[in-house]
Design an enzyme around this catalytic site. Structure first.
Site, mmCIF file in Angstrom:
data_model
loop_
_atom_site.group_PDB
_atom_site.id
_atom_site.type_symbol
_atom_site.label_atom_id
_atom_site.label_comp_id
_atom_site.label_asym_id
_atom_site.label_seq_id
_atom_site.Cartn_x
_atom_site.Cartn_y
_atom_site.Cartn_z
ATOM 1 N N GLU A 468 -8.568 12.302 -1.732
ATOM 2 C CA GLU A 468 -8.450 10.862 -1.445
ATOM 3 C C GLU A 468 -9.085 10.106 -2.596
ATOM 4 O O GLU A 468 -8.427 9.729 -3.532
ATOM 5 C CB GLU A 468 -9.117 10.504 -0.112
ATOM 6 N N GLU A 751 -19.225 11.504 6.656
ATOM 7 C CA GLU A 751 -18.121 10.656 7.102
ATOM 8 C C GLU A 751 -18.144 10.469 8.612
ATOM 9 O O GLU A 751 -17.925 9.377 9.121
ATOM 10 C CB GLU A 751 -16.788 11.301 6.709
#
Ligand code: BGC
Length: 872
Positions: A468, A751
């Site tokens: 990402e 995260e």
């Protein structure tokens, strides 16, 4: 008394500020250790203006009776193309005493459009198609007059990534240039002072080129490549001044090209360097490039060239492994003790020619081996094919996120000192610190700092490791207040906000979920309006303004901020409730199952309307600061209408502790209502606070919030008198909680709350990074409330000193390098006796609000106060 000389800055630039775009950059200065009671009454700026060729000097100075010292207007005439100003500042106090002159600072303009002569050149041979094209080398030789070089500037940008060498030596320490912008809209040029790298007579310039973001594989589900084009290219302009005048050497048709020794270079996948293919002396004069190819000229609209607002990526620290384990013959597992972004540098012993050494990276181990599933489609593998001789090697055009690395194919024993990890990120100045009596809390704060460092890599990324590394708007939106305290992120984020605005302009106001925008796989479209994410258009400039009082930035971002609010207003329609369409809501709250990060406890449309109200309110305040009174009134009224609509819908449904509808009676719902001022009155707020504290207690002091609720929950509690519950949550070691991640060995912010499950295994979900800063936004509360240091007005000209001890902490401290100088609070608790020491920089005043005391004001200097905690 003697007044110390000020420290001066030009805009948000590093010194010397070379190649800047501003024709009239603003100046700021601060005094460290000014005498108590010092007040600036006047300032004087003196300067010399010099044309690019060192000719035509002008000297002047200007005295201004003013107490201003932050972002003051440019004193001289506007800087012309490549003109250079050297400035110094001194200040006068109320008694008429002048300080010494500051160190001189440099502001040097880049070229005007018509002064660009370079062309974009790329390899002049067929590179082949496909994913991994061999990275090209470009070179050129040139003759300078037989005279000493007085000044030389090299301006470089690329389609792809570039690293330049002059006469065999690397230029600068910058990495991953020119970074990532929507290249066809804005392409950043970096300017280097290369005076010392040139010599009279024959010189050579060479450049390594790689795919980078421009055409390398990037994005979801295997990604796409050639995102910005099929051809990489270099654009370089070297301006060299000698007594004989200025020579300009540029990329153009006379350059040569050849495939280089990097047979593969990818940001996600790593790179392969075949040292046997490295042409010795290729960037030095006299190299025989007869068998090299010419170059191809590529179209470039020079109007897109622009100077960066922020600092470049550099190596800022080297980490030695804290543990080395031999896994098998030639294979070693290295633990650097700290999750971070960077890459390894190896000192490789002699081996057979063509001997291969491979490095793989991971954030965590499972069963004593690297665990790489969470990298998804990023191979994060670097390879060296040795010439046979001992050599030093570090990859050039890749970056990884890791704490552990596995080195295989090592010839013989891995000697101490032969491997270091080079920490790479945008080289911003550190400006904020925190410490307390609790080592776990300090480690949590350290983890926030490390997640910031790992993800401020040219753009604010979500994570540094997997496939990402996009600048997700929601992540930076919630994290900007924390980031602005810890580092000088103004230039960095101002630069990225330009990207956000340019994407918005293309998308009719939508601030996409990440910017720069690239194809979003099955799930993400560029026209999605998502609350909390798109609000970066309004809230990130505002958060920066709170730290720096840079109204210029607000002005520049105003169109984007307004376009976003207008877009949402249109989506919400006359009900003022944004209650339809996909929302990410309280993304990744702990109840979200591994396979569905969207499935949060809180109604995502409640989150959307709450953010709508907040952004409209912030836009109204922005308009007011910019003197747009009409719009300030309009958006103020809009914000009031949204709050009304919100109350009409959600108070009845349980927000604020009125009933217990499961989607609305949540930690996040109450927290947003309190912190975004959505409740009708103080009584409703207190009730919401009580209910919130009760929910926290009922949950065994564990956290129940995701990206939307986490930045506000402790603030919501402390603001409503529920300090104890805030501390219980902050210091809880029961998962999910901040400190339980530390018990599981976290060295960065995860995260998701359970990226590692309590049993030490990795969460099976796809969204399992160990390095995402969003949940670290609690550090803002550590600074403001635990230590008690916050701006009382944007820019810290008035500072709020208001520590709120609790949770059994016996001390805490925070320090911030404000635009006025260092502000600091340091408290100690002995029984119930609280001692608070604080330092207030010259040019500011403090509003001091200590528990058990009437609030009072304090001027610049060091202070010490004592008080008894109430109830003690
Ligand atoms: C990213 C996030 C981002 C989210 C939005 C993830 O893949 O890593 O941090 O905000 O997607 O859905």
């Amino acid at each position: 008394m003697t007044v110390p000389a000020p420290h001066v800055r030009i805009e948000h630039h590093e010194q010397p500020a070379l190649g800047i775009d501003e024709t009239a950059p603003r100046l700021s200065w601060h005094l460290e250790d000014a005498p108590a009671g010092f007040q600036q009454e006047a300032y004087e700026i003196s300067w010399t203006l010099e044309a690019a060729d060192g000719q035509a000097r002008e000297q002047d100075s200007r005295r201004v009776d003013s107490a201003e010292q932050v972002l003051v207007p440019w004193p001289a005439r506007p800087l012309g193309s490549r003109e250079r100003a050297v400035l110094a500042v001194r200040v006068r106090d109320a008694e008429g005493a002048w300080s010494g002159w500051s160190e001189p600072v440099v502001a040097e303009r880049g070229p005007d459009l018509e002064d660009w002569q370079a062309q974009m050149v790329g390899p002049g041979y067929a590179e082949g198609v496909g994913l991994h094209r061999r990275a090209p080398l470009l070179r050129h030789e040139f003759e300078l007059p037989p005279l000493p070089v007085q000044q030389a500037r090299l301006r470089v940008t690329a389609h792809g990534l570039a690293e330049v060498e002059l006469n065999g030596d690397r230029v600068g320490r910058e990495e991953l240039l020119p970074g990532w912008t929507p290249y066809h809209e804005r392409l950043r040029v970096h300017t280097f002072d290369v005076t010392a790298q040139l010599r009279p007579g024959r010189n050579a310039i060479g450049a390594w080129l790689a795919d980078g973001w421009f055409r390398g594989r990037f994005g979801f589900e295997g990604g796409t490549w050639n995102i910005y084009g099929e051809h990489v290219g270099l654009f370089a302009q070297l301006e060299v001044t000698t007594e004989a005048g200025t020579e300009v050497i540029t990329t153009g048709p006379q350059w040569r090209s050849a495939p280089g020794p990097l047979t593969r270079a990818s940001l996600y996948d790593g790179e392969t360097y075949d040292a046997r293919l490295h042409p010795a002396g290729w960037s030095e004069p006299g190299f025989d490039d007869a068998d090299w190819h010419g170059v191809e000229i590529h179209e470039l609209d020079r109007a897109v060239l622009s100077a960066p607002d922020g600092p470049p990526v550099r190596c800022t620290e080297e980490l030695a492994p804290v543990e080395v384990t031999r896994l098998r013959e030639g294979t070693y597992l290295l633990d650097f003790g700290q999750n971070h972004s960077g890459r390894l540098r190896l000192q490789v012993p002699a081996a057979e020619p063509g001997h291969e050494i491979r490095v793989r990276h991971a954030e965590v181990l499972q069963d004593g081996e690297l665990y790489t599933r969470t990298l998804r489609d990023a191979a994060a593998t670097d390879e060296l094919l040795s010439t046979g001789e001992a050599m030093r090697w570090e990859p050039r055009f890749t970056i990884h996120g890791y704490r552990f690395a596995e080195v295989s194919g090592w010839p013989g024993e891995l000697a101490e000192g032969s491997v270091v990890s080079r920490v790479l990120h945008s080289d911003m100045q550190r400006t904020g610190w925190f410490r307390s009596s609790d080592p776990l809390l300090d480690r949590l704060h350290e983890n926030v700092v490390w997640s910031l460092r790992s993800n401020f890599v040219d753009i604010p990324t979500d994570c540094p490791q997997r496939d990402e590394r996009l600048a997700w708007t929601g992540d930076i939106q919630v994290f900007t207040p924390t980031a602005g305290f810890l580092y000088d992120v103004h230039g960095f984020l101002a630069d990225w906000l330009r990207t956000l605005s340019s994407e918005q302009a293309r998308l009719g106001g939508t601030a996409p979920v990440y910017a720069p925008w690239i194809p979003g796989g099955r799930f993400w479209r560029e026209d999605q309006d998502i609350a909390g994410w798109g609000d970066a258009a309004t809230l990130t400039p505002w958060a920066l303004f709170e730290d720096s009082a840079d109204a210029g930035l607000l002005a520049r971002q105003y169109a984007g901020a307004k376009a976003w609010v207008d877009k949402v207003a249109a989506a919400a329609g006359p009900t003022r409730l944004w209650d339809e369409g996909l929302q990410l809501g309280d993304w990744l709250d702990p109840s979200a199952p591994p396979e569905n990060p969207l499935e949060a406890r809180t109604d995502p449309h409640l989150v959307a309307t709450a953010y709508f109200a907040r952004s409209a309110e912030v836009l109204a305040r922005t308009a007011q600061i910019l003197g747009r009174d009409q719009e300030a009134t309009e958006y103020g009224a809009l914000a009031a209408e949204i709050r009304e609509a919100y109350r009409g819908r959600y108070l009845a449904q349980g927000v604020g502790g009125t009933s217990s509808d499961p989607l609305h009676d949540t930690q996040t719902a109450h927290s947003l209502a309190i912190v975004f001022d959505l409740l009708p009155d103080a009584e409703a707020e207190a009730r919401a606070g009580r209910r919130l504290a009760q929910l926290v207690r009922e949950g065994g002091d564990t956290i129940g919030t995701g990206f939307a609720g986490t930045p506000v929950i402790t603030e919501a509690l402390s603001r409503t008198g529920q300090l104890e519950a805030a501390y219980a949550l902050l210091l809880s070691r029961t998962s999910p909680s901040w400190l339980s991640t530390i018990d599981l060995g976290a060295t960065t912010i995860w995260e998701r709350w359970d990226s590692m499950l309590p049993d030490g295994t990795v969460n099976p979900g796809d969204m399992t990074s160990f390095n995402h800063y969003a949940l670290g936004s609690v550090a803002d509360w550590l600074h403001r409330v635990v230590a008690g240091l916050a701006p009382a007005e944007p820019g810290y000209r008035r500072i709020r000193i208001a520590p709120r001890p609790g949770g059994g902490l016996t001390s805490a401290a925070a320090r911030h390098l404000t635009r006025y100088g260092t502000a600091e609070v340091d408290w100690e608790l002995d029984g119930e006796e609280l001692t608070v020491r604080f330092t207030i920089p010259a040019g500011t005043t403090a509003e001091v609000d200590l528990p058990g005391r009437e609030a009072f004001t304090a001027g610049p200097g060091r202070h010490e106060e004592r008080t008894h905690l109430p109830g003690g």
